[in-house]
Design a protein around this motif. Structure first.
Motif, short mmCIF file in Angstrom:
data_model
loop_
_atom_site.label_atom_id
_atom_site.label_comp_id
_atom_site.label_asym_id
_atom_site.label_seq_id
_atom_site.Cartn_x
_atom_site.Cartn_y
_atom_site.Cartn_z
N MET A 52 29.57 36.48 36.93
CA MET A 52 29.36 35.10 36.27
C MET A 52 28.63 34.37 37.28
O MET A 52 28.97 34.35 38.42
CB MET A 52 30.55 34.41 35.65
CG MET A 52 30.27 33.00 35.17
SD MET A 52 31.87 32.38 34.69
CE MET A 52 32.64 32.02 36.23
N TYR A 53 27.32 33.96 37.03
CA TYR A 53 26.52 33.18 37.89
C TYR A 53 25.57 32.24 37.16
O TYR A 53 25.20 32.19 35.81
CB TYR A 53 25.69 34.23 38.69
CG TYR A 53 24.64 35.22 37.88
CD1 TYR A 53 23.27 34.43 37.64
CD2 TYR A 53 25.04 36.51 37.46
CE1 TYR A 53 22.71 35.51 36.93
CE2 TYR A 53 24.33 37.12 36.42
CZ TYR A 53 23.14 36.52 36.17
OH TYR A 53 22.25 37.45 35.40
N PRO A 54 25.34 31.18 37.91
CA PRO A 54 25.91 30.77 39.46
C PRO A 54 27.01 30.20 39.36
O PRO A 54 27.67 29.79 37.97
CB PRO A 54 24.78 29.79 39.71
CG PRO A 54 24.41 29.07 38.51
CD PRO A 54 24.30 30.12 37.60
N SER A 55 27.76 30.15 40.40
CA SER A 55 29.10 29.37 40.34
C SER A 55 29.23 27.99 40.28
O SER A 55 30.14 27.09 39.87
CB SER A 55 30.19 29.90 41.54
OG SER A 55 29.26 29.52 42.78
N LEU A 56 28.05 27.28 40.86
CA LEU A 56 27.69 25.97 40.74
C LEU A 56 26.80 26.01 39.59
O LEU A 56 25.41 26.21 39.75
CB LEU A 56 27.39 25.14 41.91
CG LEU A 56 28.55 25.27 43.06
CD1 LEU A 56 27.93 24.71 44.16
CD2 LEU A 56 29.56 24.26 42.63
N SER A 90 29.63 16.45 34.30
CA SER A 90 29.97 17.42 35.74
C SER A 90 31.62 17.49 35.57
O SER A 90 32.26 16.55 35.39
CB SER A 90 29.42 16.50 37.03
OG SER A 90 28.09 16.15 36.62
N GLY A 91 32.05 18.59 36.58
CA GLY A 91 33.32 18.83 36.58
C GLY A 91 33.70 20.33 36.65
O GLY A 91 32.78 21.20 36.44
N THR A 92 34.96 20.68 36.58
CA THR A 92 35.45 22.06 36.54
C THR A 92 35.83 22.46 35.05
O THR A 92 36.45 21.77 34.38
CB THR A 92 36.64 22.18 37.44
OG1 THR A 92 36.34 21.57 38.79
CG2 THR A 92 37.42 23.60 37.48
N GLY A 102 39.47 37.82 30.01
CA GLY A 102 39.64 37.18 31.16
C GLY A 102 39.25 35.64 31.48
O GLY A 102 38.58 35.29 30.34
N SER A 103 39.88 34.93 32.21
CA SER A 103 39.82 33.46 32.40
C SER A 103 38.97 33.24 33.72
O SER A 103 39.48 33.89 34.78
CB SER A 103 40.78 32.68 31.93
OG SER A 103 41.35 32.97 30.81
N TYR A 104 38.05 32.33 33.74
CA TYR A 104 37.23 32.09 35.30
C TYR A 104 37.18 30.69 35.40
O TYR A 104 36.65 29.78 34.36
CB TYR A 104 36.27 32.87 35.05
CG TYR A 104 36.27 34.48 34.87
CD1 TYR A 104 36.58 35.41 36.00
CD2 TYR A 104 36.19 34.74 33.61
CE1 TYR A 104 36.57 36.74 35.52
CE2 TYR A 104 36.55 36.18 33.27
CZ TYR A 104 36.71 36.92 34.25
OH TYR A 104 36.78 38.39 33.94
N LYS A 105 37.04 30.20 36.36
CA LYS A 105 36.76 28.73 36.81
C LYS A 105 35.06 28.72 37.12
O LYS A 105 34.38 29.53 38.00
CB LYS A 105 37.39 28.16 38.19
CG LYS A 105 38.91 28.05 37.58
CD LYS A 105 39.46 26.84 38.73
CE LYS A 105 39.41 27.56 40.04
NZ LYS A 105 39.97 26.65 41.12
N VAL A 106 34.54 27.56 36.71
CA VAL A 106 33.18 27.32 36.93
C VAL A 106 33.02 25.79 37.14
O VAL A 106 33.84 25.06 36.50
CB VAL A 106 32.19 27.86 35.79
CG1 VAL A 106 32.42 27.05 34.25
CG2 VAL A 106 30.78 27.68 36.31
N ILE A 107 32.00 25.37 38.03
CA ILE A 107 31.99 24.01 38.34
C ILE A 107 30.54 23.60 37.87
O ILE A 107 29.42 24.20 37.98
CB ILE A 107 32.10 23.87 39.94
CG1 ILE A 107 33.36 24.07 40.43
CG2 ILE A 107 31.60 22.22 40.04
CD1 ILE A 107 33.47 23.73 41.81
N LYS A 108 30.45 22.59 36.97
CA LYS A 108 29.41 21.96 36.28
C LYS A 108 28.94 20.94 37.24
O LYS A 108 29.47 19.85 37.42
CB LYS A 108 29.26 21.48 35.05
CG LYS A 108 28.31 20.70 34.34
CD LYS A 108 27.01 21.54 34.09
CE LYS A 108 26.25 20.51 33.36
NZ LYS A 108 25.66 19.34 33.93
N LYS A 109 27.65 20.90 37.94
CA LYS A 109 27.08 19.85 38.70
C LYS A 109 26.78 18.57 37.83
O LYS A 109 26.57 18.70 36.89
CB LYS A 109 25.84 20.34 39.45
CG LYS A 109 26.04 21.52 40.44
CD LYS A 109 24.61 21.77 41.17
CE LYS A 109 24.65 22.79 42.14
NZ LYS A 109 23.48 23.33 42.64
#
Length: 302
Positions: free
Chosen positions: A236-240, A281-283, A295-302
């Motif tokens: 999964m990319y990008p993380s930000l 913006s947020g997590t 699966g579950s994953y965290k991502v941050i939206k700028k």
């Protein structure tokens, strides 16, 4: 010896990753409490709320709440479920109430008894232990940013507020151990008691004396247990993320759901190139389903 040590270390690491930490602890050490009860037949009720502070982003795990009823009552035969609401702070009072749907950051109405343990004895103690917040929220993690909040917990029980079938009230026990930033509040939206308390007011003002905080304990959900990377070949990319989030996996991805920190689904798509430009913006938590795995994953939206 090596064959034993590796599984043992794996077991210990697994426990550490999924351990719950105590976030709020207010023991039941006061001599009285405050009413917090809703009728399952009329949906009317009297509710109490306790203020608390989070100093950092917190994933809610399990909740214990301590209370009591009149001696000799078998509450297990009367209890239908429990309600758990969390509100933002609005100048020292909750920014909503249980009679106004949609005003809370978390609204869990009539949590099934299978998702908590009812602990009762002949002395009238009725406690709700190990309330599973994530499971009660449909399996979605509940993550609150740092800030000031109000917790309102009420018993959801059979009976009415009429004289013929008077409901057996549950009271939320007080705690003297910790002082919160604001006083415990109580509200009677439909004026059942005819005291005119249709807006939040300090419970101490109805008693004529100081009232402590309420008795409860909140444990967090380890953030590592929320992000569960079990999908083969997953990337999964990008993380930000500015706008576009890209996903890849060995097996075909068939669905992607994105949740905000309150567990609300904000996006659902079968696509692997996802436009997040419309999200604040947020997590976020990204839940991915392939033809064989989840699966579950965290991502941050700028």
């Amino acid at each position: 010896m090596k064959n034993f040590i590796l599984p043992f270390l794996t077991f210990i690491i697994s426990i550490a990753l999924h351990a719950q930490n105590v976030v709020i602890s207010r023991p039941a050490d006061a001599e009285y409490g405050t009413l917090s009860i809703q009728s399952s037949e009329e949906n009317s009720g009297i509710f109490s709320a306790d203020n608390f502070e989070l100093t950092e982003e917190t994933a809610l795990g399990e909740l214990d709440v301590y209370g009591y009823v009149e001696d000799g009552i078998d509450y297990s035969s009367l209890l239908v479920g429990i309600n758990v609401y969390i509100y933002e702070d609005n100048s020292g009072v909750p920014a909503g109430n249980p009679s106004q749907s949609g005003t809370g950051v978390l609204e869990l109405h009539n949590i099934d008894p299978s998702l908590f343990t009812l602990e009762a004895n002949n002395d009238g103690e009725v406690n709700f232990k190990s309330i599973k917040i994530k499971e009660a929220n449909g399996g979605s993690a509940v993550i609150l940013p740092a800030g000031s909040y109000w917790l309102s917990v009420s018993a959801y029980a059979t009976g009415s507020f009429s004289e013929q079938e008077y409901i057996k009230p549950w009271s939320w026990m007080g705690s003297t151990t910790e002082n919160s930033a604001a006083q415990v509040q109580i509200i009677d939206p439909e004026d059942i008691l005819e005291f005119g308390v249709t807006s939040w007011i300090p419970y101490s003002s109805t008693l004529g004396e100081s009232f402590p905080t309420c008795a409860w304990e909140l444990r967090d959900e380890a953030m590592s247990s929320i992000e569960d990377n079990i999908i083969e070949g997953f990337k999964m990319y990008p993380s930000l993320v500015d706008d576009i989030l890209n996903l890849k996996a060995t097996n075909d991805i068939i669905n992607v759901s994105i949740y905000n920190l309150l567990g609300q689904k904000v996006l659902n798509t079968p696509e692997t190139t996802i436009n997040m430009s419309g999200l604040p913006s947020g997590t976020y938590i990204v839940k991915v389903n392939t033809t064989r795995e989840e699966g579950s994953y965290k991502v941050i939206k700028k």
